[in-house]
Write an enzyme that holds these catalytic residues in place. Structure first.
Site, PDB file in Angstrom:
ATOM      1  N   GLY A   3      20.272  36.204  37.298  1.00 31.92           N
ATOM      2  CA  GLY A   3      21.634  35.932  37.737  1.00 31.92           C
ATOM      3  C   GLY A   3      21.895  36.476  39.128  1.00 31.92           C
ATOM      4  N   SER A   4      23.154  36.750  39.424  1.00 31.41           N
ATOM      5  CA  SER A   4      23.576  37.029  40.801  1.00 31.41           C
ATOM      6  C   SER A   4      23.047  38.326  41.384  1.00 31.41           C
ATOM      7  CB  SER A   4      25.102  37.019  40.880  1.00 31.41           C
ATOM      8  OG  SER A   4      25.589  35.727  40.599  1.00 31.41           O
ATOM      9  N   VAL A   5      22.430  39.190  40.572  1.00 30.47           N
ATOM     10  CA  VAL A   5      21.752  40.363  41.122  1.00 30.47           C
ATOM     11  C   VAL A   5      20.749  39.928  42.190  1.00 30.47           C
ATOM     12  CG1 VAL A   5      20.013  42.104  40.531  1.00 30.47           C
ATOM     13  CG2 VAL A   5      22.076  41.894  39.132  1.00 30.47           C
TER      14      VAL A   5
END
Length: 715
Positions: free
Chosen positions: A305-307
């Protein structure tokens, strides 16, 4: 008549003499053969004789001990007992036939075996019998219970077994062993117990000597002595206190939010040392109640995900193509007419700049960064530089590699914001060390050293090792600046829940979709929620990565409830000073009070606005936190005297403060539940000594009640 009788007697005498002569010849011939060949029925007579008067005794050796970084025991050998029944009537103490059923009935509930099965074993025509695996490796408590029954003919022989004193304490790192009958030793089956089995395993010794039938050792006879070699000891980078807070926080969230799985890693970005690592589900290695045999922190790649936007941002900055003030239309984006649309997670913010795109976690922003600014080739080069294309090489078994989908343009772009390609948590943590460590990436490791206790030879000695330098110092600092805004920007930052008063926490949130047969799972909570955090911003000393898979409620709240206590307690424990800019509360530096009168030392702390907790009398022998620590006013400081220790009333205390008491008194801590202290054993004001056991029953804050008055008599 008489002459005839004499002839008959003479004939029989001759026959008898010839018979004796023949028998003597046979015996003499056999004797000569034995003297010449030294064998009887193909057995060497000398060896046969030696076997009769030679005895061998085994000298037990211990499997190596596993310690944390501060030499606290995580796994070691402890005494164990095998129970057996003597059945021979030739012995003074044996199980009589009429006592078999009664003996079996009393042993059955302790050994957890049916009485009939035990009785059948004791009815066998043998000198003595054991009771199978149920009667082996008994704990000291079980042995004492059986001894208390005072059963005739029931005896014990002492052995050893593997014991994990902290129970469900990073079991996927430490692993466990199983008794191997072939080698008569413990054999590692998982974790470091498995990968370090050759170093940890013991080599029993033996002594052989010659004796008479009565057991008297013969003087001036041949003796051999093979030395027992204990297994090597392993010291890990894990920190007991940080790991304990991580375990407690994850247990609390696991109970409250019931996720499918959870992962937590705490690392020192300057060295690559793993300070804590945990998974849920977990298990107790003493019970081996394992549901999943793989350490998900290193063996389970998933779409982060956005990590992942953190590293895409770093690549763009490092290549000089990032323009944070440039604007774009948020909402949706297509890389081509035939490609599917990429959407922002919260609809459409209209026209925003790329800096806001990172703070708000815009998928469209980072699709455009990969597609229009970096280009897929350059982006893939940075995936390699950040270590995402190969295993980290962490010194734990069964590490998995990433699963990068880069064949199609849509997958290349989606990898830039954390979908399409899958990475392991340890790969994410390794890459994060480059951001925290001014561009230098450090290889993660958990084994500090392995030392042979018999000769003090160091068999393994890990030193910090660079895994590359993917970005410049300036790029790393600039990325950390934007990561701070993710947490501190109250209007648009997605990481507001991760702020900790007094510290400038930086980080990046992640909400990853989970693939299924229809593409991706749908539903409010069918995501992997995560947070990659660091602190302090200027020079990070810690990297903490937490991921929670499909919690029943709470979304990112479940992640923050693990991250915040772990990061806060770790920073305070490591004496990392709060940020002057962000901290509005007054801080106080603790001075060295050791050697001072304990009551006078308490007054010094009170004048500074701190809360001293005095344990014992005389002069101060130990204090926690140590001298030089920066504390917020009102914080507890534990002072230990020379004698007369009484346990303070810990009810209502936090786990971190309770750990200070356990540490200063070297107490063996046993935690039940999570949250704040509800009950304690020993009870408040009970006289204690260093090294005693301390049992704390904990409950969550919303259920926490104020401690009862100390004047009220405890039941």
């Amino acid at each position: 008549m008489f002459p005839s009788k004499n002839k008959s007697i003479n004939r029989w005498a001759l026959v008898l003499a010839l018979g004796f002569l023949l028998l003597f010849s046979i015996i003499l011939g056999r004797f000569c053969y034995i003297v010449s060949a030294k064998e009887i029925n193909d057995h060497n007579i000398i060896q046969f004789g030696e076997n009769q008067w030679t005895q061998m005794k085994t000298k037990d050796a211990d499997r190596g001990t596993i310690y944390d970084r501060n030499h606290r025991i995580l796994a070691h050998d402890v005494p164990a007992y095998t129970v057996y029944a003597v059945l021979s009537e030739d012995m003074d103490d044996y199980v009589k036939d009429e006592d078999v059923e009664k003996t079996a009935k009393k042993l059955a509930p302790i050994l957890d075996v049916e009485a009939d099965k035990l009785a059948s074993l004791m009815h066998k025509d043998r000198f003595q019998v054991e009771f199978g695996t149920a009667g082996k490796k008994l704990s000291y408590d079980k042995m004492k219970k059986i001894k208390a029954l005072d059963l005739p003919g029931i005896h014990f022989k002492e052995t050893s077994k593997r014991f994990y004193p902290n129970k469900s304490f990073s079991p996927y790192v430490i692993g466990f062993t199983k008794y191997d009958q072939t080698s008569d030793q413990q054999k590692g089956l998982m974790g470091l117990e498995q990968s370090l089995n050759q170093q940890l395993k013991a080599h029993d010794g033996q002594v052989t000597f010659e004796k008479t039938q009565d057991g008297v050792i013969l003087a001036d006879t041949k003796q051999t002595d093979v030395k027992a070699n204990n297994g090597a000891n392993a010291q890990l980078t894990l920190d007991y206190k940080i790991q304990t807070v991580l375990e407690e926080s994850m247990s609390k969230v696991n109970q409250e939010y019931n996720p499918e799985r959870m992962i937590g890693i705490v690392a020192n970005p300057k060295t690559g040392e793993i300070l804590a690592m945990s998974n849920r589900p977990t298990f107790n290695p003493n019970k081996r109640n394992v549901e999943n045999y793989y350490n998900m922190a290193i063996s389970t790649p998933y779409e982060p995900g956005s990590v992942m936007k953190t590293f895409t941002l770093a690549a763009a900055m490092n290549e000089g193509v990032w323009n944070g003030q440039a604007t774009f239309d948020s909402g949706s984006y297509r890389i081509s007419d035939n490609a599917p649309s990429i959407h922002d997670w919260r609809g459409n913010w209209g026209k925003i700049n790329y800096r806001q795109g990172f703070i708000r976690s815009s998928n469209v922003a980072f699709s455009r960064v990969v597609d229009k600014q970096l280009g897929s080739k350059t982006f893939h080069e940075y995936l390699q530089k950040f270590g995402f294309t190969e295993k980290t090489g962490i010194d734990l078994p069964h590490e998995a590699n990433s699963q990068i989908n880069f064949k199609y343009p849509i997958d290349q772009v989606m990898t830039g914001f954390g979908q399409a390609s899958a990475f392991t948590p340890i790969q994410i943590v390794q890459a994060a060390t480059a951001i925290a460590n001014d561009g230098q990436m450090m290889q993660p490791y958990v084994i500090d050293k392995v030392v042979d206790p018999d000769n003090q030879e160091t068999l393994i000695n890990h030193e910090p090792k660079s895994a590359g330098h993917p970005v410049s110092k300036q790029t790393a600092q600039n990325v950390r600046g934007l990561m701070r805004q993710v947490v501190a920007n109250e209007d648009h930052g997605t990481g507001n829940d991760y702020q900790i008063e007094g510290y400038d926490i930086i980080g990046k949130t992640g909400t990853a979709q989970i693939p299924d047969k229809n593409g991706y799972m749908t539903g409010k909570n069918n995501y992997i929620f995560s947070f990659l955090g660091m602190a302090p911003k200027k020079d990070p000393e810690l990297v903490v990565y937490i991921a929670v898979d499909r919690p029943e409620k709470g979304e990112s709240e479940s992640v923050s409830k693990v991250f915040r206590p772990v990061m806060k307690n770790s920073l305070q424990y490591m004496n990392i000073k709060p940020s002057k800019k962000d901290d509005q509360a007054k801080t106080v530096q603790v001075q060295d009070l050791q050697g001072k009168d304990i009551n006078n030392a308490a007054k010094v702390l009170e004048k500074k606005g701190l809360n001293p907790v005095v344990i014992g009398t005389g002069k101060v022998t130990d204090q926690i936190p140590y001298s030089g620590s920066e504390l917020l006013q009102g914080s507890k400081v534990i002072l230990a005297g020379e004698r007369d220790y009484h346990l303070p009333d810990l009810r209502g205390w936090s786990l971190s403060d309770s750990l200070k008491v356990a540490d200063v008194l070297e107490m063996q801590l046993n935690l039940v539940g999570h949250g704040f202290v509800k009950q304690q054993q020993p009870k408040p004001d009970k006289a204690i000594k260093k090294g005693d056991d301390l049992v704390l029953n904990l409950e969550t804050r919303d259920k926490k009640q104020a401690p009862e008055s100390k004047d009220k008599k405890e039941e």
